[in-house]
Each structure stands twice: as structure tokens, then as C-alpha cells.
Design a protein around this motif. Structure first.
Motif, short mmCIF file in Angstrom:
data_model
loop_
_atom_site.label_atom_id
_atom_site.label_comp_id
_atom_site.label_asym_id
_atom_site.label_seq_id
_atom_site.Cartn_x
_atom_site.Cartn_y
_atom_site.Cartn_z
N PHE A 244 -50.70 25.42 62.45
CA PHE A 244 -51.69 24.56 63.12
C PHE A 244 -52.91 25.32 63.65
CE2 PHE A 244 -47.51 22.51 63.84
CZ PHE A 244 -47.75 21.31 63.17
N GLY A 245 -52.80 26.64 63.78
CA GLY A 245 -53.88 27.43 64.36
C GLY A 245 -53.64 27.70 65.83
N LEU A 246 -54.17 28.82 66.32
CA LEU A 246 -53.94 29.23 67.71
C LEU A 246 -54.53 28.25 68.71
CD1 LEU A 246 -54.35 33.11 67.94
CD2 LEU A 246 -52.35 31.76 68.53
N LEU A 247 -55.67 27.68 68.40
CA LEU A 247 -56.29 26.76 69.35
C LEU A 247 -55.45 25.52 69.55
CD1 LEU A 247 -60.10 26.98 68.49
CD2 LEU A 247 -58.81 28.18 70.26
N ARG A 248 -54.84 25.03 68.49
CA ARG A 248 -53.97 23.86 68.64
C ARG A 248 -52.70 24.22 69.40
NH1 ARG A 248 -56.07 22.60 63.39
NH2 ARG A 248 -57.18 20.60 63.41
N VAL A 249 -52.21 25.44 69.23
CA VAL A 249 -51.06 25.88 70.02
C VAL A 249 -51.42 25.91 71.50
CG1 VAL A 249 -49.50 27.81 70.50
CG2 VAL A 249 -50.01 27.20 68.14
N LEU A 250 -52.61 26.39 71.83
CA LEU A 250 -53.06 26.35 73.22
C LEU A 250 -53.17 24.92 73.72
CD1 LEU A 250 -55.84 29.10 73.26
CD2 LEU A 250 -53.55 29.25 74.23
N LEU A 251 -53.64 24.02 72.85
CA LEU A 251 -53.74 22.60 73.21
C LEU A 251 -52.36 22.03 73.50
CD1 LEU A 251 -55.33 19.95 73.46
CD2 LEU A 251 -55.05 19.65 70.98
N PHE A 252 -51.37 22.34 72.64
CA PHE A 252 -50.00 21.89 72.86
C PHE A 252 -49.46 22.43 74.19
CE2 PHE A 252 -49.35 21.95 67.97
CZ PHE A 252 -50.06 20.76 67.86
N GLY A 253 -49.68 23.72 74.42
CA GLY A 253 -49.15 24.35 75.62
C GLY A 253 -49.72 23.76 76.89
N LEU A 254 -51.03 23.58 76.93
CA LEU A 254 -51.66 23.00 78.11
C LEU A 254 -51.23 21.55 78.32
CD1 LEU A 254 -55.26 24.44 77.65
CD2 LEU A 254 -53.71 24.98 79.53
N SER A 255 -51.11 20.81 77.23
CA SER A 255 -50.71 19.40 77.34
C SER A 255 -49.28 19.27 77.86
CB SER A 255 -50.82 18.71 75.97
OG SER A 255 -52.15 18.76 75.50
N LEU A 256 -48.38 20.11 77.33
CA LEU A 256 -46.99 20.07 77.80
C LEU A 256 -46.90 20.53 79.25
CD1 LEU A 256 -45.09 21.45 74.67
CD2 LEU A 256 -45.27 19.08 75.44
N GLY A 257 -47.70 21.53 79.61
CA GLY A 257 -47.73 21.97 81.01
C GLY A 257 -48.19 20.86 81.93
N LEU A 258 -49.21 20.12 81.52
CA LEU A 258 -49.70 19.00 82.32
C LEU A 258 -48.65 17.91 82.44
CD1 LEU A 258 -51.94 17.43 83.76
CD2 LEU A 258 -52.78 16.70 81.51
N ILE A 259 -47.98 17.59 81.34
CA ILE A 259 -46.92 16.57 81.37
C ILE A 259 -45.80 16.99 82.32
CG2 ILE A 259 -45.11 15.47 79.99
CD1 ILE A 259 -47.07 15.57 77.61
#
Length: 485
Positions: free
Chosen positions: A345-360
Motif C-alpha cells: 500500500f505504500g508507507l504513507l498509507r501505513v501511516l494513515l492506517f496507524g493514525l486512524s487506528l490510534g484515533l479509534i
């Protein structure tokens, strides 16, 4: 310093040879980081015995952690930059020896003052990871380096769990000196591994040293971390605390002025502030806030008596330890597998996943803190997100930094993560104190909700700045031609 040409992996090296190269480079580094985690997790369960051993108070023993944190804040940026100049393995050797000597001094110290000298020598423990990332980034292909970084990050967590368990098992040994010598044995093995089996990195920075820049950066980090510690203990309205923090600001402004004019600055501010890096650094600070700043908050909440305070679950210390370990597991798994997700998916999408899961995860704590199973699910989701960030952030920073600045670039990441935890720890302490119920001497539920809301807002800020992060063109998967080390 000669530049090493990049070559296509398929034409130079077979898949089997690549795997052998990865194992040879990463294997011993994993042991080193496992030992780093072991040392970090080993001392905390022994604090009660250390108080009696050195005949100090409960408040005094907190300096056991504070002194090491201050030393780390000073040593990480300085040693990581020196690694760029003189070789990351060379500086890693110095750092490992320093920590081994420091741990031995702690074990053999007859008094608390001498033990504090040992803890200062343990400060360079925090620079091990940035130096190791620089080595693997220099020696491996992009995909292999990402996998290695994920495994290195995971090994710290695994080591911390093993250290905590080992401390509990060894606490029954009559001689505390013997107990404290156990990690020293492991650190001696680290010294041997780094001297015999770890290769040197291949790129060097400008050999000119910005001595004043290093001193200014060290002074700023020392004053800031010391001020935050004093603020937590005495309050931020205290005159001494204000003086220290104002001093930190003044030193920082003077340091920035100097670095912009230095021929070979300790930290290239133009590099740090460009759009390929500063959003990642901001997210690193956010990650430190949540990971390091909320540990005590969560434990306190779970241990609170619901019948007395109206919140919490009254968990016993043994159960709390299991909860802490269980919360680490998803982060460990995520940091190991982030490279596979990044490849797809690319590193930026991994960061997006990580931040989103952290927020949830933080939103779950806010909305479902009265339901332990759902709250546990929120912790698991948030932990998985944090693990993705732990792997992806240093990998991205190492890839975006110039090849001769990998050490200082990842060292700044580590420093900002630590700083985020220090700032959050101080702020969250003030928040909980502001909601204290006089009759109970404990914070109301409003204090915890405020803390989790701040953490949720921090992740949201990370999501908002993520689109600003513009990556350079993709790096071709390559292996640098190696020189004989």
C-alpha cells in the motif's frame, strides 16, 4: 568519502544471497535491541527493593529514571550525528560499552549517588536504535531495510516484557547485587556481538564538527527535560521551573540562529523543516505523547475502585501486568508486519492506517470506559496502530534523509518521541490534578476523559498534517556495492 554506486539487485545478487546478507547484518542487531528492551523493562519491578537497598525515599528513586532520560536527551542527537561522521558501528560500540559500564556501576554501587553516575552512562541506550537503523539502511535494500527496522522495533518490546518477567523471577534472590548483575551479563554479550559481528555503515557526512551546535542542542534538551520534570514535581507556576523553561527557550533560539549560519551544522534545519520530513517528525511527537505519556494514566484508571470513585475496575497488580503485556502484543505484531503492508500500500498509507487506528482506540476509551471488554478492544486497536507508526516512521525518515544524514535524522525522531512522552506526562499530571476530588484524593472521571481527548486530538492533528508529507521519487530497490570492513 567515496560514494557507492547503486546496482540492480537481480543482476548482482541472488535471492538466497540477499537473505544471507539480511541474516548476517540483522541477526546480531536484533539481539542488541532485545537487550535494550530487557534493560528498560528490568528495573521498574525492582524499585521497592532499590529504595531499601540504597536507603532512599520513594520520591528520590524517581531520579533513577529521570537522570537516564536527561542523559538520553543529550546523548541521542550528539551520538547519532557523530555516527554519520565517524561511522555508526564505531559510535554504537562506544554507546554499548557506556551502557554496560553504567549497568555494572548501578549493580555494584554502595550508595545512590554512585548509582546515578551509572544511570548517566546508561543514557546512550536510546541512541542504539537510530545507529542500527542507519547501518541496515546503508547495507540493505529498501524492502529488506524496512523488514529489519520492523524487527528491531519489535525486539525492544519483546525484550521489555522479558526484562520485566526476569526481574520478577529474580527478585527472590537474596542478594540484590546479584539480581542487578543479570542485565550486565547480557550487555557484555552485546559488546562482543557489536565488536565481532556487526558491519559498518558505508556513508559518511562532512567530517567538520559543529562543536557549539552540539553543545547548544545538548543544553536545550537538558534544560527542557529538566524543566518538564520540575514542572511535574513542583508545578509549572514554580519560579524555578519557569526559569529553567525560559532558559531552554532562550538557548533554543540562540541555537537556531547559530545553526542557520554554521558551515556544517549539527542539525541541518533546512532538511528537518522540509515537507518530506517535518510532518513525520510531528507525528513522532504525537506517538510519544500517547505511547509514553499515558502509561501511568491507564494503569491508574484500571486500578481505581469503581465503588469508591465511580470509575475503573479495581484490577490487582498481577492483572495489571498482564493487561500491560497484552497491550504491547498488537504493537509488536504490527511493527513486524508493517513492511509487508508498506510494500503493498505504500508507507504513507501505513501511516494513515496507524493514525486512524490510534484515533479509534482513543475514542473507544472515551466512549466505552465503563465496559472492560470493549475498552480492551479499543486498547488492542490503538496498540496495533501505534505499532504501525513505530515501524513506518523511522523507515520513512531514513529513506527521505540524505544517505550521509541517516543517523541524525532518525536520532531526531527518537528524541522527539521521548520529548512527546515527557511533555505529555507533565501535562497529563496537571490535568488529573485539576480534576482531583478532595474527599478521595484522586481525579474524577473528567480528568481521564480530558487526557484521552487530548490524545485523540493529537492523532487527529497527525491525520491533518499527513497530506502535507510529500515523498521524494520512489527509491529503486538496490544494494550498495560493499567495501571490505
Amino acid at each position: 568519502m567515496p560514494q557507492y554506486p547503486k546496482t540492480d539487485t537481480a543482476s548482482e545478487t541472488s535471492t538466497g544471497e540477499v537473505k544471507q546478507r539480511v541474516v548476517a547484518i540483522v541477526g546480531f542487531l536484533l539481539f542488541v535491541e532485545l537487550s535494550s528492551g530487557f534493560l528498560q523493562g528490568y528495573y521498574t519491578p525492582l524499585f521497592g527493593q532499590l529504595v531499601d537497598h540504597w536507603e532512599v525515599t520513594d520520591s528520590t528513586i524517581t531520579w533513577f529514571v529521570t537522570v537516564q532520560t536527561l542523559a538520553a536527551g543529550v546523548s541521542v542527537p550528539v551520538l547519532s550525528k557523530l555516527g554519520d561522521i565517524y561511522g555508526h558501528r564505531r559510535i554504537l560500540r562506544i554507546a554499548v560499552i557506556s551502557v554496560a559500564v553504567g549497568a555494572a556501576l548501578v549493580a555494584l554501587s554502595p550508595n545512590f549517588g554512585l548509582a546515578m553516575v551509572g544511570r548517566v552512562l546508561c543514557g546512550p541506550l536510546a541512541v542504539w536504535l537510530p545507529l542500527e537503523i542507519a547501518i541496515v539502511h546503508s547495507r540493505l535494500t529498501q524492502d529488506s531495510a524496512r523488514k529489519a527496522i520492523g524487527m528491531l522495533v519489535a525486539s525492544i518490546t519483546i525484550g521489555a516484557v522479558l526484562g520485566s518477567v526476569a526481574a520478577g523471577l529474580s527478585s527472590s534472590i537474596p542478594s540484590l547485587t546479584t539480581v542487578l548483575l543479570i542485565p550486565v551479563v547480557i550487555l557484555v554479550l552485546c559488546v562482543i556481538a557489536v565488536f565481532i559481528a556487526v558491519p559498518e555503515s558505508t556513508d559518511r557526512a562532512n567530517p567538520k564538527i559543529d562543536g557549539l551546535g552540539f553543545l547548544g542542542l545538548a543544553a536545550f534538551m537538558l534544560l527542557l527535560l529538566w524543566g518538564l520534570n520540575q514542572g511535574s514535581a513542583k508545578g509549572f507556576a514554580n519560579a524555578g521551573t519557569v526559569a529553567i523553561l525560559v532558559g531552554a527557550v532562550v538557548v533554543f533560539l540562540v541555537w537556531v540562529w547559530w545553526e542557520k549560519r554554521a558551515e556544517a551544522p549539527a542539525v541541518d534545519l533546512a532538511l528537518v523543516t522540509r515537507s518530506t520530513l517535518w510532518p513525520a517528525y510531528l507525528i513522532s511527537f504525537v506517538l510519544g505523547m500517547v505511547m509514553l505519556g499515558t502509561q501511568t494514566v491507564l494503569i491508574t484508571f484500571l486500578a481505581s475502585d469503581p465503588e469508591t470513585l465511580g470509575y475503573g475496575f479495581g484490577l490487582a497488580p498481577g492483572t495489571l501486568s498482564l493487561v500491560t503485556i497484552a497491550a504491547m502484543l498488537p504493537a509488536t505484531i504490527a511493527s513486524i508486519f508493517f513492511a509487508r503492508l508498506a510494500k503493498r500500500f505504500g508507507l504513507l498509507r501505513v501511516l494513515l492506517f496507524g493514525l486512524s487506528l490510534g484515533l479509534i482506540g482513543q475514542l473507544a476509551l472515551i466512549a466505552f470506559n465503563a465496559n472492560l471488554p470493549i475498552m480492551a478492544c479499543g486498547l488492542i486497536v490503538g496498540s496495533f496502530g501505534q505499532g504501525l507508526l513505530l515501524g513506518a516512521l523511522p523507515a520513512l525518515i531514513a529513506e527521505e534523509a540524505p544517505r550521509d544524514a541517516t543517523g541524525i535524522a532518525t536520532g531526531i525522531y527518537n528524541s522527539l518521541k521521548t520529548l512527546g512522552g515527557a511533555v505529555a506526562g507533565s501535562v497529563f499530571g496537571i490535568v488529573l490534578a485539576a480534576f482531583v476530588i478532595p474527599e478521595q484524593g484522586a481525579s474524577s472521571i473528567g480528568g481521564y476523559l480530558t487526557v484521552w481527548s487530548i490524545c485523540a486530538s493529537a492523532f487527529l492533528i497527525g491525520l491533518l498534517v499527513l497530506p502535507i508529507l510529500k515523498r521524494n521519487r520512489p527509491v529503486t530497490t538496490v544494494i550498495p556495492v560493499q567495501r571490505t570492513v
